[in-house]
Structure formats: structure tokens, C-alpha cells
Design an enzyme around this catalytic site. Structure first.
Site, PDB file in Angstrom:
ATOM      1  N   HIS A  72       0.831  -1.208   0.000  1.00 27.85           N
ATOM      2  CA  HIS A  72       0.000   0.000   0.000  1.00 27.85           C
ATOM      3  C   HIS A  72       0.866   1.259   0.000  1.00 27.85           C
ATOM      4  CE1 HIS A  72      -3.293  -2.623   2.083  1.00 27.85           C
ATOM      5  NE2 HIS A  72      -3.046  -2.989   0.846  1.00 27.85           N
ATOM      6  N   CYS A 131       4.011  15.431  -5.408  1.00 28.78           N
ATOM      7  CA  CYS A 131       3.067  16.547  -5.465  1.00 28.78           C
ATOM      8  C   CYS A 131       1.832  16.119  -6.270  1.00 28.78           C
ATOM      9  CB  CYS A 131       3.737  17.757  -6.126  1.00 28.78           C
ATOM     10  SG  CYS A 131       2.570  19.087  -6.466  1.00 28.78           S
ATOM     11  N   CYS A 183       1.761  18.874  -9.647  1.00 30.00           N
ATOM     12  CA  CYS A 183       2.732  18.865 -10.756  1.00 30.00           C
ATOM     13  C   CYS A 183       3.504  17.553 -10.849  1.00 30.00           C
ATOM     14  CB  CYS A 183       3.701  20.048 -10.634  1.00 30.00           C
ATOM     15  SG  CYS A 183       4.900  19.849  -9.300  1.00 30.00           S
ATOM     16  N   CYS A 221       4.422  21.832  -2.218  1.00 27.04           N
ATOM     17  CA  CYS A 221       5.470  21.430  -3.164  1.00 27.04           C
ATOM     18  C   CYS A 221       6.518  22.546  -3.301  1.00 27.04           C
ATOM     19  CB  CYS A 221       4.803  21.159  -4.516  1.00 27.04           C
ATOM     20  SG  CYS A 221       5.962  20.758  -5.821  1.00 27.04           S
ATOM     21  N   CYS A 260       6.263  23.601  -7.529  1.00 29.42           N
ATOM     22  CA  CYS A 260       5.181  24.432  -8.083  1.00 29.42           C
ATOM     23  C   CYS A 260       4.557  25.347  -7.022  1.00 29.42           C
ATOM     24  CB  CYS A 260       4.106  23.564  -8.731  1.00 29.42           C
ATOM     25  SG  CYS A 260       3.093  22.653  -7.561  1.00 29.42           S
TER      26      CYS A 260
HETATM   27  P1  NAD Z   1      -6.546  -4.307  10.467  1.00 29.73           P
HETATM   28  O1  NAD Z   1      -6.610  -3.195  11.440  1.00 29.73           O
HETATM   29  O2  NAD Z   1      -7.693  -4.500   9.538  1.00 29.73           O
HETATM   30  O3  NAD Z   1      -6.355  -5.662  11.274  1.00 29.73           O
HETATM   31  C1  NAD Z   1      -5.375  -5.795  12.265  1.00 29.73           C
HETATM   32  C2  NAD Z   1      -5.370  -7.248  12.716  1.00 29.73           C
HETATM   33  O4  NAD Z   1      -4.297  -7.406  13.642  1.00 29.73           O
HETATM   34  C3  NAD Z   1      -6.665  -7.662  13.423  1.00 29.73           C
HETATM   35  O5  NAD Z   1      -7.033  -8.949  12.972  1.00 29.73           O
HETATM   36  C4  NAD Z   1      -6.261  -7.683  14.892  1.00 29.73           C
HETATM   37  O6  NAD Z   1      -6.962  -8.661  15.628  1.00 29.73           O
HETATM   38  C5  NAD Z   1      -4.795  -8.054  14.809  1.00 29.73           C
HETATM   39  N1  NAD Z   1      -3.993  -7.538  15.908  1.00 29.73           N
HETATM   40  C6  NAD Z   1      -4.151  -6.425  16.640  1.00 29.73           C
HETATM   41  N2  NAD Z   1      -3.143  -6.291  17.514  1.00 29.73           N
HETATM   42  C7  NAD Z   1      -2.337  -7.357  17.321  1.00 29.73           C
HETATM   43  C8  NAD Z   1      -1.124  -7.790  17.900  1.00 29.73           C
HETATM   44  N3  NAD Z   1      -0.522  -7.098  18.864  1.00 29.73           N
HETATM   45  N4  NAD Z   1      -0.568  -8.919  17.445  1.00 29.73           N
HETATM   46  C9  NAD Z   1      -1.160  -9.650  16.460  1.00 29.73           C
HETATM   47  N5  NAD Z   1      -2.305  -9.298  15.878  1.00 29.73           N
HETATM   48  C10 NAD Z   1      -2.876  -8.155  16.301  1.00 29.73           C
HETATM   49  O7  NAD Z   1      -5.165  -4.154   9.687  1.00 29.73           O
HETATM   50  P2  NAD Z   1      -4.706  -4.641   8.219  1.00 29.73           P
HETATM   51  O8  NAD Z   1      -5.207  -6.017   7.974  1.00 29.73           O
HETATM   52  O9  NAD Z   1      -3.255  -4.404   8.163  1.00 29.73           O
HETATM   53  O10 NAD Z   1      -5.424  -3.656   7.185  1.00 29.73           O
HETATM   54  C11 NAD Z   1      -5.579  -2.315   7.532  1.00 29.73           C
HETATM   55  C12 NAD Z   1      -5.263  -1.266   6.496  1.00 29.73           C
HETATM   56  O11 NAD Z   1      -4.979  -0.082   7.240  1.00 29.73           O
HETATM   57  C13 NAD Z   1      -4.046  -1.520   5.661  1.00 29.73           C
HETATM   58  O12 NAD Z   1      -4.352  -1.071   4.390  1.00 29.73           O
HETATM   59  C14 NAD Z   1      -2.931  -0.646   6.263  1.00 29.73           C
HETATM   60  O13 NAD Z   1      -2.175  -0.008   5.263  1.00 29.73           O
HETATM   61  C15 NAD Z   1      -3.655   0.417   7.024  1.00 29.73           C
HETATM   62  N6  NAD Z   1      -3.047   0.699   8.352  1.00 29.73           N
HETATM   63  C16 NAD Z   1      -1.688   0.665   8.520  1.00 29.73           C
HETATM   64  C17 NAD Z   1      -1.116   0.906   9.752  1.00 29.73           C
HETATM   65  C18 NAD Z   1       0.393   0.868   9.894  1.00 29.73           C
HETATM   66  O14 NAD Z   1       1.103   1.096   8.920  1.00 29.73           O
HETATM   67  N7  NAD Z   1       0.929   0.535  11.077  1.00 29.73           N
HETATM   68  C19 NAD Z   1      -1.927   1.178  10.851  1.00 29.73           C
HETATM   69  C20 NAD Z   1      -3.319   1.227  10.668  1.00 29.73           C
HETATM   70  C21 NAD Z   1      -3.874   0.991   9.401  1.00 29.73           C
END
Ligand code: NAD
Length: 405
Positions: free
Chosen positions: A262, A270, A273, A295, A298
Site C-alpha cells: 500500500h 506533489c 505537478c 510542493c 510548483c
Molecule cells: P486491520 O486493522 O484491519 O487488522 C489488524 C489485525 O491485527 C486484526 O485482525 C487484529 O486482531 C490483529 N492484531 C491487533 N493487535 C495485534 C497484535 N498485537 N498482534 C497480532 N495481531 C494483532 O489491519 P490490516 O489487515 O493491516 O489492514 C488495515 C489497512 O490499514 C491496511 O491497508 C494498512 O495499510 C492500514 N493501516 C496501517 C497501519 C500501519 O502502517 N501501522 C496502521 C493502521 C492501518
């Protein structure tokens, strides 16, 4: 279509006795057309049903069958029901999102097989029961020994592996999303993450990601789980990590065989531009300060970190990479994800086309019952520590240090 295809289609729908050796292609086509019109828009479904009854794959493309369902105004949930795919796990999705997922699968060459493999073979209740016993030491040792024996481990991660670093998961942040949507007058919390909203007003998204954006002045360290993945890499066992996370903690952990499905905050572009910054540090610092980064080329375009929002394309190479690596893996470890977002949610099923074992390490069950052979329930850092103990691997305190190399 060739005469052979007409012949095999007529046979697959139980009309084989009407097929004469001497029938011309034109005759066969007419018979098939007559069948199709008699079935009043259900010809493809008849073919599918006949195939299911004879335990064969339908002789028509899945996309054609799906098109027929759409023309008949079926809902995606009805389609999933017909295919015996669990609907309850998709409870929060809109019908359009479910249709998008179905159309995405239809683009795969072996779509029928992928869908067949997604059908739960173990009832969810049995899996939940197993989940209760998975915390027994024997299971950890079983998974540890799989890790020991494997040399091409595919790792898929999500927000759960960064939870112990102080970053809320998407799920845990549900209420926050809704409150931002309300504050900015958006009708649906998902609009916060939509590029069309961002282009009109970047503030909702900037406010939402303030808790995730890396800030050099207050850097976060990677979790034990990130360090464990790095340890797999150092030991030559990591085929590739696919992360859905955008927080760049993989980079902090020193992992190099990683695909940011992702995108990430590592760079920024930007939106006006197209000026690209390969180092997003300054942009991230401005966002962390609660300001809008503009940016430097621009001047009035907004700099957006290269994170993929809804209605933006996937980063180049993600789909091809998944196709290649799911075929090459000898073990799949899935950690800290609800497996709710495609294409990553398809990874367990794709690995399942071969015979590599698949392990889910998560706070709760995720995916379909047919997705995993092993489930270690609990916070990933706790599970990882037990695996490290079983493996007798020792990690240093620092992110990238691995003792005993
Ligand atoms: P999600 O929030 O949908 O699911 C998180 C999963 O992790 C759940 O099933 C939960 O039960 C489990 N979980 C929570 N704490 C845990 C732990 N300590 N150990 C193990 N499991 C644990 O997350 P997703 O499936 O990654 O999808 C969410 C979307 O949101 C993605 O597109 C992501 O890019 C984005 N996101 C990213 C971040 C980040 O970069 N840290 C944070 C929040 C959301």
C-alpha cells in the site's frame, strides 16, 4: 468457439446424448443457443451446476458466469452464497466492494480453482476450537520446526505487528475515522482514505495519519515481530515480506526483501505537478506538526506521501510479485492482519495451490478456514518470543542487530 468446445459444453450440461459424431459446428452452436435461450439467462448457471454435480470445473470462464449473474441483478452476497463462500466475514463490505473482489478474481486464469480452494473445508466453529488449543507449547514447537526446515519463507504482515510500537490498527481506530468524517462533513468514514477526498481537501487524511506518520524527531523503534522478520532475512530464510503497513518500520528494522503493498511514507509526490521526493522525511515532519506540506517546485500543490489511497492504483509490480512469490514459497507466515483487503487477502489461497504450510499468527482468527493449517493466537510479539525460544535464536536489543550470526 471451436466445435470441440461446443461439444464439451453440451456434454458438461448433460446434453451429450444429442451430440452426434456427424454434427457440424453450426448444428452444435444452434443446439447450444437453443439451450441458452430456453434457460432464460441461466445458461451459464446450468453449466456450473452440472459441473459441480459431476465434480468437474465448469467449461466456461468464471467471468462469463459472473456477467450472467450481474445481468440477472444478483447481489454479490447471493453470488458468494451460491459459490459457498463465507458471507459473514465480509459483513462490513458494501455490495460494490464485494463485486469488485469477484471481478478481480475473474481476471485470474484459474479463477474457478481459486474460488474452489476458498470454500471452507473446516467449519469455523471447529477452527475456533482449534484456536483454543493452538497456544499449547507443542504447536509453537511445530511451527518453529517448520521455520527451521524452510528456506523460502513468505511473510505477510498488517497493522497488528506495529500495535506494540504505539500505532493503532485500522480496526482499533474505527471510531477515530468516524469522528474525522463527521468533523469534515463526510458521509462515510472510508472517504477519509479516498484520493478524491484528498484532492479536494487533504486535511481529513493528514489528521487521520498523524498517529502513523514517521517523525524523525520522535522516531519509533520496530517491534519484536519486525526484528524477527529481519532475523529470518539474515539467516537466508526470507523469500519476501509483503506488508500492508505504511509506517516504514520494516526499513527501521533493516529488512530489505520487502514489498510495501500500500505504498509508504518513505517518499512523497506533489498531487498537482508530480514533483517526486525520494526522501519523505521533511514532508512527514510537516504533517506531524499538523501543517500541510506544499510542493517546493510548483509552490501551491500539496505533497502527498506515496501511500496508496482508495481509488489509486497499486504500486507497480505488487501483483506480479505476489503471483511469483506465492508459487515459490515453502512456508507462509501471516502476522497481524485481518486479511480484509485484496490483493493481500488472496495470498493464503494462492500459496494453498501448492503444498507449502500456512501459519496465521494473529490476535484473532482471520481469512477463510481453508487458508491456514496452523493458527497461533495472541499478540504477535508474544508468539514470536515463544518461537524464538523454541528456535533458540537470540536477537539483540537494537532493531537490526542479530546476535550469534
Ligand atoms: P486491520 O486493522 O484491519 O487488522 C489488524 C489485525 O491485527 C486484526 O485482525 C487484529 O486482531 C490483529 N492484531 C491487533 N493487535 C495485534 C497484535 N498485537 N498482534 C497480532 N495481531 C494483532 O489491519 P490490516 O489487515 O493491516 O489492514 C488495515 C489497512 O490499514 C491496511 O491497508 C494498512 O495499510 C492500514 N493501516 C496501517 C497501519 C500501519 O502502517 N501501522 C496502521 C493502521 C492501518
Amino acid at each position: 468457439m471451436s466445435g470441440d468446445t461446443y461439444r464439451s459444453l453440451l456434454q458438461s450440461i448433460g446434453a451429450g446424448s444429442y451430440v452426434q459424431e456427424s454434427s457440424s459446428d453450426e448444428d452444435l452452436q444452434q443446439q447450444l443457443e437453443a439451450f441458452a435461450s430456453k434457460c432464460a439467462g441461466k445458461a451459464c448457471e446450468r453449466i456450473r451446476q452440472a459441473a459441480v454435480a459431476s465434480k468437474h470445473e465448469p467449461g466456461i470462464p468464471f467471468g462469463l458466469w459472473l456477467q450472467e449473474r450481474e445481468e440477472n441483478q444478483a447481489t454479490a452476497r447471493q453470488v458468494l452464497n451460491v459459490l459457498k463462500l463465507p458471507v459473514s466475514q465480509n459483513a462490513t463490505k458494501t455490495d460494490k466492494e464485494l463485486w469488485d473482489g469477484l471481478w478481480q478474481v475473474s481476471r485470474e486464469e484459474n479463477a474457478w480453482k481459486i474460488l474452489h480452494d476458498m470454500v471452507p473445508r473446516v467449519p469455523l466453529s471447529d477452527m475456533a476450537e482449534r484456536a483454543g488449543t493452538c497456544t499449547a507449547v507443542g504447536r509453537f514447537e511445530e511451527v518453529a520446526s517448520l521455520i527451521e526446515q524452510s528456506s523460502h519463507i513468505l511473510v505477510l504482515t498488517g497493522a497488528g505487528i506495529s500495535a506494540s510500537c504505539g500505532i493503532k490498527t485500522y480496526r482499533d481506530n474505527d471510531g477515530f475515522y468516524a469522528s474525522i468524517a463527521k468533523e469534515f462533513g463526510l458521509s462515510d468514514p472510508e472517504q477519509v482514505n479516498d484520493i478524491r477526498t484528498f484532492r479536494k481537501d487533504p486535511l481529513p487524511w493528514f489528521k487521520h495519519i498523524k498517529g502513523i506518520v514517521p517523525d524523525k524527531r520522535a522516531p519509533r523503534g520496530p517491534s519484536l515481530t519486525h526484528q524477527f522478520i529481519r532475523a529470518l532475512e539474515v539467516r537466508g530464510k526470507l523469500l519476501r515480506q509483503y506488508t500492508q503497513n505504511i509506517d516504514t518500520l520494516e526499513i527501521a528494522a533493516g529488512i530489505s526483501h520487502v514489498t510495501f503493498c500500500h505504498g509508504s511514507f518513505a517518499s512523497a509526490t506533489c498531487v498537482k505537478c508530480g514533483f517526486h521526493m525520494t526522501d519523505g522525511t521533511q514532508v512527514n515532519a510537516t504533517i506531524a506538526d499538523g501543517k500541510v506540506p506544499y510542493c517546493e517546485q510548483c509552490a501551491d500543490g500539496v505533497m502527498k506521501p506515496d501511500v496508496v489511497l482508495f481509488n489509486e492504483p497499486m504500486p507497480a509490480g505488487v501483483l506480479d510479485g505476489i503471483e511469483q512469490h506465492t508459487g515459490d514459497a515453502d512456508l507462509l507466515l501471516v502476522l497481524g492482519t485481518s486479511l480484509a483487503v485484496t490483493p493481500c487477502s488472496l495470498i493464503p489461497a494462492l500459496v494453498g495451490l501448492g503444498d507449502a504450510p500456512r501459519v496465521l499468527i494473529n490476535a484473532e482468527l482471520a481469512g477463510r478456514d481453508s487458508d491456514f493449517e496452523h493458527f497461533l493466537k495472541g499478540p504477535s510479539d508474544v508468539t514470536v518470543q515463544r518461537l524464538l525460544d523454541a528456535l533458540d535464536w537470540h536477537l539483540g536489543d537494537k532493531a537490526s542487530a542479530v546476535e550469534g550470526e
